[in-house]
Design a protein around this motif. Sequence first.
Motif, PDB file in Angstrom:
ATOM      1  N   GLU A 110      26.990  28.382  27.290  1.00 31.07           N
ATOM      2  CA  GLU A 110      26.781  27.074  26.652  1.00 31.07           C
ATOM      3  C   GLU A 110      25.295  26.801  26.465  1.00 31.07           C
ATOM      4  N   ALA A 111      24.497  27.157  27.476  1.00 30.82           N
ATOM      5  CA  ALA A 111      23.049  26.930  27.382  1.00 30.82           C
ATOM      6  C   ALA A 111      22.437  27.844  26.318  1.00 30.82           C
ATOM      7  N   LEU A 160      23.443  27.120  13.567  1.00 29.88           N
ATOM      8  CA  LEU A 160      23.490  25.827  14.273  1.00 29.88           C
ATOM      9  C   LEU A 160      24.959  25.402  14.468  1.00 29.88           C
ATOM     10  N   GLU A 161      25.735  25.476  13.383  1.00 32.36           N
ATOM     11  CA  GLU A 161      27.168  25.129  13.449  1.00 32.36           C
ATOM     12  C   GLU A 161      27.889  26.013  14.454  1.00 32.36           C
ATOM     13  N   THR A 162      27.565  27.318  14.425  1.00 27.61           N
ATOM     14  CA  THR A 162      28.197  28.271  15.346  1.00 27.61           C
ATOM     15  C   THR A 162      27.916  27.881  16.790  1.00 27.61           C
ATOM     16  N   GLY A 163      26.679  27.479  17.063  1.00 30.19           N
ATOM     17  CA  GLY A 163      26.303  27.044  18.412  1.00 30.19           C
ATOM     18  C   GLY A 163      27.138  25.853  18.855  1.00 30.19           C
ATOM     19  N   LYS A 170      28.193  21.332  25.840  1.00 32.64           N
ATOM     20  CA  LYS A 170      28.658  21.325  27.234  1.00 32.64           C
ATOM     21  C   LYS A 170      27.636  21.950  28.186  1.00 32.64           C
ATOM     22  N   ALA A 171      26.500  22.362  27.665  1.00 34.00           N
ATOM     23  CA  ALA A 171      25.461  22.987  28.505  1.00 34.00           C
ATOM     24  C   ALA A 171      24.934  21.975  29.512  1.00 34.00           C
ATOM     25  N   PRO A 172      24.525  22.463  30.699  1.00 36.29           N
ATOM     26  CA  PRO A 172      23.929  21.522  31.659  1.00 36.29           C
ATOM     27  C   PRO A 172      22.661  20.909  31.069  1.00 36.29           C
ATOM     28  N   ALA A 173      22.523  19.607  31.227  1.00 36.59           N
ATOM     29  CA  ALA A 173      21.338  18.871  30.737  1.00 36.59           C
ATOM     30  C   ALA A 173      21.053  19.171  29.260  1.00 36.59           C
ATOM     31  N   TYR A 174      22.122  19.120  28.468  1.00 35.88           N
ATOM     32  CA  TYR A 174      22.022  19.480  27.042  1.00 35.88           C
ATOM     33  C   TYR A 174      20.862  18.770  26.334  1.00 35.88           C
TER      34      TYR A 174
END
Length: 195
Positions: A110-111, A160-163, A170-174
């Motif tokens: 996610e990060a 960007l869309e793929t990310g 949902k990454a920590p501290a997005y």
Amino acid sequence: MLRWRISHRALSVSGMRAISQRAPSNIDSLIRVDHAGEFGADRIYAGQLAVLGKTAVGPVIKEMWEQEKVHLELFEKLSREHRVRPTALMPLWNVAGFALGAGTALLGSEAAMACTVAVEEVIGDHYNKQLRHLMENNPEEYQELKEIIKRCRDDELHHLETGLEHDAEKAPAYESLTQAIKVGCRAAIWVSERV
Ligand SMILES: [Fe+2]
Ligand SMILES: [Fe+2]
């Protein structure tokens, strides 16, 4: 006297030709920063793949990396054609790009995707600004350059869309993670235009 005039004229024509083969300084720095950016992107995805290559997102990262390699080749070609020297900071972007890619990937997929979102948002924006600048100042010139920028811009926005589709948010501290990466990317652009 006549001979002097002719040779003087021949000299200035060849002088002008030599100058015209080189890009004017604004185009020069435009190509330089894009080349540096695509090189950095190539290194970021290489770093991500080194960590996440064997996970579920491996093929997704690999596909984006393959597109970055094409972008880099396109700007290498433009640099040769317009005789633009690469930024002096290539060794730094080599290490920094890989470290950013691998570092975020170590925090999880996610990060890594959040890193992609942040980078591609800045780069997409940067390419749009360049296109606007070229349309306003050189509407009839640099068609190949404009086409390449458009193509890369579309790919970056797709990344960007793929990310986002792969849970970047949902990454920590997005928020703070992406903000920090965006600040870094904007600083890298600013420096690469100048050095
Ligand atoms: Fe790219
Ligand atoms: Fe990209």
